[in-house]
Write a protein that holds these residues in place. Sequence first.
Motif, short mmCIF file in Angstrom:
data_model
loop_
_atom_site.label_atom_id
_atom_site.label_comp_id
_atom_site.label_asym_id
_atom_site.label_seq_id
_atom_site.Cartn_x
_atom_site.Cartn_y
_atom_site.Cartn_z
N GLU A 27 0.84 -1.21 0.00
CA GLU A 27 0.00 0.00 0.00
C GLU A 27 0.87 1.25 0.00
OE1 GLU A 27 -2.81 2.31 3.28
OE2 GLU A 27 -1.37 0.75 3.82
N VAL A 28 1.91 1.28 0.82
CA VAL A 28 2.81 2.44 0.90
C VAL A 28 3.47 2.68 -0.46
CG1 VAL A 28 4.90 3.35 1.97
CG2 VAL A 28 3.20 2.16 3.38
N ALA A 29 3.92 1.60 -1.09
CA ALA A 29 4.56 1.73 -2.40
C ALA A 29 3.56 2.23 -3.45
CB ALA A 29 5.15 0.39 -2.82
N TRP A 30 2.34 1.77 -3.37
CA TRP A 30 1.29 2.17 -4.31
C TRP A 30 1.01 3.68 -4.19
CZ3 TRP A 30 -4.31 -0.27 -4.27
CH2 TRP A 30 -4.95 0.00 -5.50
N VAL A 31 0.94 4.17 -2.97
CA VAL A 31 0.70 5.60 -2.76
C VAL A 31 1.83 6.43 -3.36
CG1 VAL A 31 0.48 7.41 -1.01
CG2 VAL A 31 -0.77 5.26 -0.75
N LYS A 32 3.06 5.94 -3.25
CA LYS A 32 4.18 6.67 -3.83
C LYS A 32 4.05 6.75 -5.35
CE LYS A 32 8.05 8.88 -3.86
NZ LYS A 32 8.06 10.29 -3.38
N GLU A 33 3.52 5.70 -5.97
CA GLU A 33 3.28 5.73 -7.42
C GLU A 33 2.16 6.71 -7.77
OE1 GLU A 33 2.37 1.81 -8.71
OE2 GLU A 33 4.29 0.94 -8.07
N ASN A 49 2.68 12.79 3.98
CA ASN A 49 2.82 14.02 3.21
C ASN A 49 1.82 14.09 2.06
OD1 ASN A 49 4.74 15.26 0.62
ND2 ASN A 49 4.22 16.57 2.37
N ALA A 50 1.47 12.93 1.49
CA ALA A 50 0.45 12.91 0.44
C ALA A 50 -0.88 13.46 0.98
CB ALA A 50 0.27 11.50 -0.10
N TYR A 51 -1.25 13.06 2.21
CA TYR A 51 -2.44 13.63 2.82
C TYR A 51 -2.28 15.14 3.05
CZ TYR A 51 -4.59 9.06 3.79
OH TYR A 51 -5.18 7.82 3.67
N GLU A 52 -1.08 15.55 3.45
CA GLU A 52 -0.82 16.98 3.63
C GLU A 52 -1.02 17.75 2.33
OE1 GLU A 52 2.33 18.43 6.86
OE2 GLU A 52 3.23 17.22 5.29
N ILE A 53 -0.54 17.19 1.24
CA ILE A 53 -0.65 17.85 -0.07
C ILE A 53 -2.11 18.17 -0.40
CG2 ILE A 53 -0.41 17.42 -2.57
CD1 ILE A 53 2.24 15.97 -1.87
N PHE A 54 -3.01 17.26 0.03
CA PHE A 54 -4.43 17.44 -0.27
C PHE A 54 -5.18 18.12 0.88
CE2 PHE A 54 -3.37 13.40 -2.64
CZ PHE A 54 -3.29 14.00 -3.88
N ASP A 55 -4.44 18.65 1.87
CA ASP A 55 -5.05 19.33 3.02
C ASP A 55 -6.05 18.44 3.75
OD1 ASP A 55 -3.63 21.74 2.64
OD2 ASP A 55 -5.06 22.39 1.11
N ILE A 72 4.87 14.76 11.06
CA ILE A 72 3.67 15.29 10.43
C ILE A 72 2.44 15.04 11.29
CG2 ILE A 72 2.11 14.98 8.45
CD1 ILE A 72 4.65 14.47 6.75
N LEU A 73 2.31 13.82 11.80
CA LEU A 73 1.17 13.48 12.65
C LEU A 73 1.11 14.39 13.87
CD1 LEU A 73 1.55 9.62 12.37
CD2 LEU A 73 -0.53 10.84 11.73
N LYS A 74 2.24 14.60 14.50
CA LYS A 74 2.26 15.43 15.70
C LYS A 74 1.97 16.89 15.38
CE LYS A 74 4.93 16.52 19.83
NZ LYS A 74 6.18 16.29 20.61
#
Length: 430
Positions: A232-238, A248-254, A278-280
């Motif tokens: 799953e982690v690798a898929w999100v990077k793709e 950070n991907a979640y951060e990008i989308f606010d 990031i979580l903290k």
Amino acid sequence: MNKDSFVLRGGIAFSEGSKSIVTYSNGYVVCVDGICKGAFSKLPDQYKDLPVYDYGDKLIIPGMTDLHVHAPQYTFRGIGMDEELLEWLSKYTFPEEAKYADLAYARKAYEYFSEDLRRCFTTRAVVFATLHNEATIELMDQLEKTGMITYVGKVNMDRNGGVGLEEEDAAASLKATVEWLEAIKGRYKNTMPILTPRFIPSCSDDLMKGLGEMSAERGLRIQSHLSENKSEVAWVKELVPESTSYANAYEIFDTMGSAELPTIMAHCVYSDEEEMRILKEHGAYIAHCADSNMNLTSGIAPIRKFMDAGINIGLGTDVAAGSSMNMIKTMLISLQASKMYYRLVDTNVKPLSFEEMFYLATMGGGSYFGKVGTFKDGYDFDAVVIDDSKMFSMRDMSIRERIERMVYNDADAIITDKYVRGNNIYSNVK
């Protein structure tokens, strides 16, 4: 004072912090207008006119919070555990959730889920529904009747859902979400909406951006999944190549939230130092789901590291990847997982103590709902009364020892009564 004012007497136990459990044998815990006024070895004079419910030698503990559970998966809990996450989703989860387009099916299935949740140690829960508006409203209606306090999310997913479980596009998903929110406006006292992008592989960039905007505009919280499985982690990077991490991907989308609107991220098995930062920074909560992490061979989350870093954490049953909604079982498996992380992964990361796990199940997860999860003055009065008299022993045990024994061997621990904000929502007294 109203009918929600009374005193409970029995074996009291609660957390004031993560390092110790406060206990009173034959103690008293006071509820005034649904709010706890404290626990005492002797009842203060100012409360002596309140009705006293004497539970004798029974245990009285704060209600527990389940930060992550999938209501539509309840019907197949404990099945299909030979698969890993992505295969399990496509083979079992998505075909089951597609059935919730049939409201009659959803109504019956959610009756089972809601009744089981009402009878267990949980008093607060954060719940995934499906992408179907009518079924999600049905679930919210049923949970409202239980008297528990919950967040419920209509799931968003416009890609990679398979047959019958995929919204047409981002616009259609966002439109359906607004329609759901408008339909439930002002409808509930105890049941609240939460935005629910299943996870990034299920949601297009436009959908994630739209949900981030909706959260900010409407003041709504978000729940999702983070770093559960290596594939799953690798898929999100793709899917989000510009991201430096899954978080950070979640951060990008606010969609990582804020301290005022904290996001819940389930799992975080593979969260590294960057993700922890990031979580903290965002005030996010980790829903630690040790049972499902092991059932789906995902891994062991470094829960000690999260606690030491000062990240908000609670426990999640994660049914149906987790096999049970019993929070006592969740505590046990989480303790065992913490010990195995120490023994097999990193001996510098000490396992959690029993006191710390009790705190996470009650006060730690409860803090997501505010002043919840303890018997300190000023907290919502959520309590579970437990009869452990059938757990026979030759030992004269302390209250703390009885609670530890119950967690490690809960077969004969019977819930007698359950209170939420001072209301008795479940009684097993015959």
